[in-house]
Design a protein around this motif. Structure first.
Motif, PDB file in Angstrom:
ATOM      1  N   ALA A  37       0.710  -0.823  -0.081  1.00  0.00           N
ATOM      2  CA  ALA A  37       0.520  -0.389   0.028  1.00  0.00           C
ATOM      3  C   ALA A  37       0.867   0.785   0.071  1.00  0.00           C
ATOM      4  N   LEU A  38       1.755   1.409   0.686  1.00  0.00           N
ATOM      5  CA  LEU A  38       2.925   2.373   0.974  1.00  0.00           C
ATOM      6  C   LEU A  38       3.512   2.813  -0.439  1.00  0.00           C
ATOM      7  N   ASP A  95       2.244   1.892  -3.483  1.00  0.00           N
ATOM      8  CA  ASP A  95       1.256   2.365  -4.143  1.00  0.00           C
ATOM      9  C   ASP A  95       1.544   3.524  -4.385  1.00  0.00           C
ATOM     10  N   ASP A  96       1.519   4.408  -3.562  1.00  0.00           N
ATOM     11  CA  ASP A  96       1.724   5.692  -2.617  1.00  0.00           C
ATOM     12  C   ASP A  96       2.851   6.867  -2.709  1.00  0.00           C
ATOM     13  N   ILE A 103       5.577   5.452  -1.290  1.00  0.00           N
ATOM     14  CA  ILE A 103       5.874   5.821  -0.259  1.00  0.00           C
ATOM     15  C   ILE A 103       7.346   4.205  -0.243  1.00  0.00           C
ATOM     16  N   ILE A 130       6.013  10.571   7.469  1.00  0.00           N
ATOM     17  CA  ILE A 130       4.434   9.880   6.628  1.00  0.00           C
ATOM     18  C   ILE A 130       3.872   9.533   8.368  1.00  0.00           C
ATOM     19  N   ARG A 158       2.783  14.138   6.160  1.00  0.00           N
ATOM     20  CA  ARG A 158       1.813  13.218   4.876  1.00  0.00           C
ATOM     21  C   ARG A 158       0.924  12.457   5.764  1.00  0.00           C
ATOM     22  N   VAL A 168      -1.198   8.620   5.983  1.00  0.00           N
ATOM     23  CA  VAL A 168      -1.959   7.957   4.558  1.00  0.00           C
ATOM     24  C   VAL A 168      -3.301   6.537   5.914  1.00  0.00           C
ATOM     25  N   GLY A 173      -5.747   1.294   2.457  1.00  0.00           N
ATOM     26  CA  GLY A 173      -4.951   0.701   1.520  1.00  0.00           C
ATOM     27  C   GLY A 173      -4.756  -1.352   1.942  1.00  0.00           C
ATOM     28  N   ARG A 196     -10.843  -1.155  -3.784  1.00  0.00           N
ATOM     29  CA  ARG A 196     -10.972   0.316  -3.055  1.00  0.00           C
ATOM     30  C   ARG A 196     -12.520   0.730  -3.227  1.00  0.00           C
TER      31      ARG A 196
END
Ligand code: NAP
Length: 286
Positions: free
Chosen positions: A111-112, A114-115, A117, A214, A237, A239, A243, A267
């Motif tokens: 998930a990170l 995907d962002d 990160i 983050i 930031r 999250v 995710g 999602r």
């Protein structure tokens, strides 16, 4: 004509699980003839559910509380994360053998990613030492985190969780100030709207949070927790927990079908279900 395949969730309670919605949406979008069911399986009967999977030819299982440990003893083989955690959230077939996997931690890292990160080299502060925190500690350790601080109400539990990753140490709430990535992996804040929150609904004091960081919350009900609101106010930031939920489910489907599902479809289905849940709560005055 091919036979319809069945995947299922086992756990108790299961009525609030988003898994059936997320998985069925992805099966339908992929155009595969798969159905997803949810079975309320009483505590202590997880191994029997695995035996039923063998007899009935169920193609895949998602496993939630309280069965994750029992199922780890009932499958034929464990993947490395499930072996380290002694906990299984996914059962899939490898020929005629059942494999137990743990996709929560890998879902968190995915998930990170995907962002955009990157966990490798990051200093990570994880608040919590329960099942979710342990999955994240194991996964960020495997992903090459530079350091991990585990901050938990029970320091004994934090110390035990540190055994999962060589770079993990027990930390204190002040340590969040020095971390690149700060993760709430406790259940604190769950079910509390930010407007109704007090300091007791924050997993730790937020004074150390700052714009370079983050900040993640694994809690996804509500999606925007008091912790994330405070982090955003500090300029960090943020999250949310959806995710990880989506990506751990996507990894499950990859194991069952051998193809990667559409994460955007999953999602959207989860967001629609959460919105419907909020509307129902409003209608009943909760
Ligand atoms: P768990 O095994 O019961 O662990 C709960 C954790 O929260 C423990 O570290 C516990 O501390 C801490 N905690 C609970 N109440 C607290 C309080 N009042 N003050 C301070 N610490 C407190 O639960 P879990 O399975 O790890 O789940 C934790 C959260 O993650 C839940 O909200 C769950 O919904 C969420 N989750 C999200 C995902 C996702 O995909 N986004 C996946 C899994 C879980 P002690 O050890 O001191 O008791």
């Amino acid at each position: 004509m091919t036979q319809r395949r069945l995947a299922a969730l086992i756990g108790t309670p299961i009525e609030h699980s988003l898994s059936p919605t997320i998985h069925q949406a992805a099966f339908d979008a992929a155009g595969v003839d798969w159905a997803y069911a949810a079975f309320d399986v009483a505590a202590g009967r997880g191994a029997e559910a695995v035996a039923a999977m063998r007899v009935l030819g169920i193609a895949g299982l998602s496993v939630t509380m309280p069965h994750k440990h029992d199922v780890a003893t009932a499958v034929d083989r464990l993947d490395p994360a499930a072996l380290a955690l002694r906990s299984v959230n996914t059962v899939s077939w490898d020929g005629d053998r059942l494999v137990g996997s743990s996709t929560d931690g890998a879902g968190f890292v995915a998930a990170l990613a995907d962002d955009g990160i990157e966990v490798a080299g990051a200093s990570v502060a994880i608040i919590g030492a329960g099942g979710a925190a342990r999955s994240v500690i194991d996964a960020v350790g495997r992903a090459g985190a530079g350091s991990i601080r585990v901050i938990n109400r029970s320091t004994e539990r934090a110390a035990s969780a540190c055994d999962l990753a060589a770079m993990a140490r027990v930390g204190r709430p002040d340590d969040i100030a020095a971390a690149d990535l700060v993760v709430n992996a406790t259940s604190v804040g769950m079910g509390i709207e930010p407007a109704d929150a007090t300091s007791a609904d924050l997993p730790c004091p937020v004074e150390g949070l700052q714009p370079s960081q983050i900040v993640v919350d694994l809690v996804y009900h509500p999606l925007r927790t008091a912790w994330l609101v405070a982090a955003e106010q500090a300029g960090a930031r943020i999250v949310d927990g959806l995710g990880m939920l989506i990506h751990q489910a996507a990894l499950q489907q990859s194991m069952w079908l051998g193809t990667v599902p559409d994460v955007a479809v999953m999602r959207r289905a989860a967001l629609d279900a959460l919105a419907a849940r909020s509307r129902r709560a409003d209608d009943t005055g909760r």
